[in-house]
Design a protein around this motif. Structure first.
Motif, PDB file in Angstrom:
ATOM      1  N   VAL A 170      22.410   6.485  15.724  1.00 20.22           N
ATOM      2  CA  VAL A 170      22.303   5.609  14.517  1.00 20.22           C
ATOM      3  C   VAL A 170      20.669   5.744  13.951  1.00 20.22           C
ATOM      4  N   ALA A 171      19.735   6.097  14.826  1.00 19.22           N
ATOM      5  CA  ALA A 171      18.295   6.115  14.531  1.00 19.22           C
ATOM      6  C   ALA A 171      18.524   7.841  13.968  1.00 19.22           C
ATOM      7  N   ASP A 172      19.026   8.711  14.663  1.00 17.03           N
ATOM      8  CA  ASP A 172      18.821  10.174  14.281  1.00 17.03           C
ATOM      9  C   ASP A 172      19.545  10.336  12.891  1.00 17.03           C
ATOM     10  N   PHE A 173      20.437   9.472  12.533  1.00 18.87           N
ATOM     11  CA  PHE A 173      21.139   9.702  11.170  1.00 18.87           C
ATOM     12  C   PHE A 173      20.629   8.703  10.207  1.00 18.87           C
ATOM     13  N   GLN A 174      19.668   7.818  10.742  1.00 14.46           N
ATOM     14  CA  GLN A 174      19.135   6.762   9.841  1.00 14.46           C
ATOM     15  C   GLN A 174      20.143   6.051   9.061  1.00 14.46           C
ATOM     16  N   LEU A 175      21.221   5.647   9.804  1.00 13.68           N
ATOM     17  CA  LEU A 175      22.385   4.954   9.273  1.00 13.68           C
ATOM     18  C   LEU A 175      22.002   3.426   9.177  1.00 13.68           C
ATOM     19  N   PRO A 176      22.376   3.190   7.998  1.00  9.92           N
ATOM     20  CA  PRO A 176      21.817   1.519   7.816  1.00  9.92           C
ATOM     21  C   PRO A 176      23.164   0.627   8.179  1.00  9.92           C
ATOM     22  N   LEU A 177      23.083  -0.041   9.259  1.00  5.82           N
ATOM     23  CA  LEU A 177      24.116  -0.766   9.939  1.00  5.82           C
ATOM     24  C   LEU A 177      24.740  -1.907   9.305  1.00  5.82           C
ATOM     25  N   ASN A 178      23.975  -2.393   8.322  1.00  9.74           N
ATOM     26  CA  ASN A 178      24.551  -3.686   7.864  1.00  9.74           C
ATOM     27  C   ASN A 178      24.641  -3.511   6.213  1.00  9.74           C
ATOM     28  N   ARG A 179      24.968  -2.419   5.748  1.00 13.77           N
ATOM     29  CA  ARG A 179      25.322  -1.981   4.305  1.00 13.77           C
ATOM     30  C   ARG A 179      26.641  -1.784   4.508  1.00 13.77           C
ATOM     31  N   ARG A 180      27.497  -2.329   3.560  1.00 12.31           N
ATOM     32  CA  ARG A 180      28.820  -2.352   3.666  1.00 12.31           C
ATOM     33  C   ARG A 180      29.116  -0.926   3.148  1.00 12.31           C
ATOM     34  N   ILE A 181      30.392  -0.279   4.047  1.00 12.81           N
ATOM     35  CA  ILE A 181      30.545   1.010   4.190  1.00 12.81           C
ATOM     36  C   ILE A 181      31.042   1.542   2.859  1.00 12.81           C
ATOM     37  N   LYS A 182      31.532   0.794   1.910  1.00 10.62           N
ATOM     38  CA  LYS A 182      31.981   1.205   0.520  1.00 10.62           C
ATOM     39  C   LYS A 182      30.728   1.602  -0.246  1.00 10.62           C
ATOM     40  N   LYS A 183      29.780   1.034   0.302  1.00  9.27           N
ATOM     41  CA  LYS A 183      28.429   1.407  -0.493  1.00  9.27           C
ATOM     42  C   LYS A 183      27.519   2.318   0.034  1.00  9.27           C
ATOM     43  N   LEU A 184      27.964   3.205   1.139  1.00  7.83           N
ATOM     44  CA  LEU A 184      27.311   4.161   1.789  1.00  7.83           C
ATOM     45  C   LEU A 184      27.561   5.362   1.123  1.00  7.83           C
ATOM     46  N   SER A 185      26.465   6.377   1.099  1.00  8.32           N
ATOM     47  CA  SER A 185      26.504   7.637   0.597  1.00  8.32           C
ATOM     48  C   SER A 185      27.769   8.284   1.210  1.00  8.32           C
ATOM     49  N   ARG A 186      28.178   9.465   0.717  1.00  3.23           N
ATOM     50  CA  ARG A 186      29.116  10.350   1.603  1.00  3.23           C
ATOM     51  C   ARG A 186      28.501  10.767   2.894  1.00  3.23           C
ATOM     52  N   GLY A 187      27.202  11.096   3.043  1.00  4.78           N
ATOM     53  CA  GLY A 187      26.600  11.703   4.008  1.00  4.78           C
ATOM     54  C   GLY A 187      26.419  10.567   5.062  1.00  4.78           C
ATOM     55  N   GLN A 188      26.250   9.325   4.499  1.00  5.23           N
ATOM     56  CA  GLN A 188      26.069   8.148   5.512  1.00  5.23           C
ATOM     57  C   GLN A 188      27.641   7.945   6.023  1.00  5.23           C
TER      58      GLN A 188
END
Length: 310
Positions: free
Chosen positions: A116-134
């Motif tokens: 999660v840290a490596d990919f800088q993934l925002p854990l508490n953002r809704r998945i439908k709001k994520l970028s394609r890379g996230q």
């Protein structure tokens, strides 16, 4: 080696379309495979059937010696990560990772946290709001941290940029070295994954056309470059899978390993020889197989082959 997957005579038809055509192969334990081929070749269909997310028209599939359909014991030992993975509208990455931790018995939460840290993934953002890379990162993290005995990656990393893809390759290899398992990578980025995969399965028009160790494939072909007349003389009688010409210079890709006598002939004729990358070989081989299939179809119709292929 121990086989973890055995496929015999697998066929899948959708009305008038045959997506997988009488395919047979085995997948060995603790090996990284590349399942490669063009769009629509049948890769996703094969993986969906192996993971009991689709049904075969005919043929037999055995995973850990058992039929995977409605078999919780088998399914809990596999992880299928796909580009088109769907999540509930209100789901967040934290929810997806939590659900995965409950399903996969070998889940490593500390590894998941590092990824999660490596990919800088925002854990508490809704998945439908994520970028394609996230969104791709969610699947990649689940695939690696699950440490499932068999993990399928159906191009979930296409949304990642070059840096993130390299992180994926590096983390996968590092964890595979410490915790061996069977990994099947489906990818269009053949040159990028060529250093990861130990064995190559190439599927084209629903059929397996290559099933070999990666190292053995690298010596299967060569590019012969030089004066057209000299190139033609050298390749006469050999299987040519690609040809390019510009003026009096030609580049011809031939199948078959070159002997020391062949290399001496090339030097004497003033011709250059270059290795063929895994991506080039697979592209040329599928193009060649497609041309042969078209020619066979033409012949069956009674039409002149040369005329039809112009």
């Amino acid at each position: 080696m121990t086989s973890v997957i055995e496929v015999n005579g697998l066929t899948k038809r959708y009305r008038e379309t045959t997506a997988v055509d009488d395919v047979s192969f085995t997948i060995e334990k603790d090996t990284i495979y590349g399942l490669l081929g063009r769009n629509g070749a049948g890769k996703t269909t094969v993986m969906s059937i192996l993971t009991a997310q689709n049904f075969a028209t005919s043929g037999e599939v055995r995973v850990f010696g058992q039929n995977p359909y409605e078999n919780a014991h088998v399914l809990s030992r596999m992880c299928f990560v796909r580009e088109s993975q769907k999540y509930p509208d209100d789901a967040k990455p934290s929810h997806a990772l939590r659900a995965a931790s409950l399903f996969f018995p070998h889940w490593d939460q500390a590894l998941a946290d590092r990824l999660v840290a490596d990919f800088q993934l925002p854990l508490n953002r809704r998945i439908k709001k994520l970028s394609r890379g996230q969104l791709s990162a969610v699947g990649v993290i689940i695939g690696i941290a699950s440490r499932a005995e068999i993990t399928f990656f159906d191009e979930p990393y296409l949304g990642l940029d070059a840096v993130a893809r390299q992180i994926f390759y590096d983390r996968l290899l590092a964890d595979y070295a410490e915790h061996p398992r069977t990994v099947i990578l489906s990818s269009h980025l053949i040159d990028e994954v060529s250093n990861l995969i130990e064995r190559v399965l190439v599927i084209d028009r629903g059929r397996i056309i290559i099933d070999e160790q990666t190292d053995a494939i690298r010596d299967r072909a060569a590019n012969i470059v030089g004066d057209t007349a000299a190139v033609d003389a050298f390749v006469a009688g050999r299987e040519v899978i690609h040809r390019e010409s510009m003026g009096r210079v030609s580049s011809v890709t031939v199948l078959g390993a070159l002997s020391s006598a062949d290399r001496a002939r090339l030097t004497e004729a003033g011709l250059d020889v270059a290795p063929v990358s895994l991506q080039q070989l697979i592209v040329r081989t599928t193009q060649h197989a497609g041309g042969e299939a078209a020619a066979a179809a033409v012949r069956s119709d009674g039409t002149d082959t040369k005329e039809a292929l112009r």
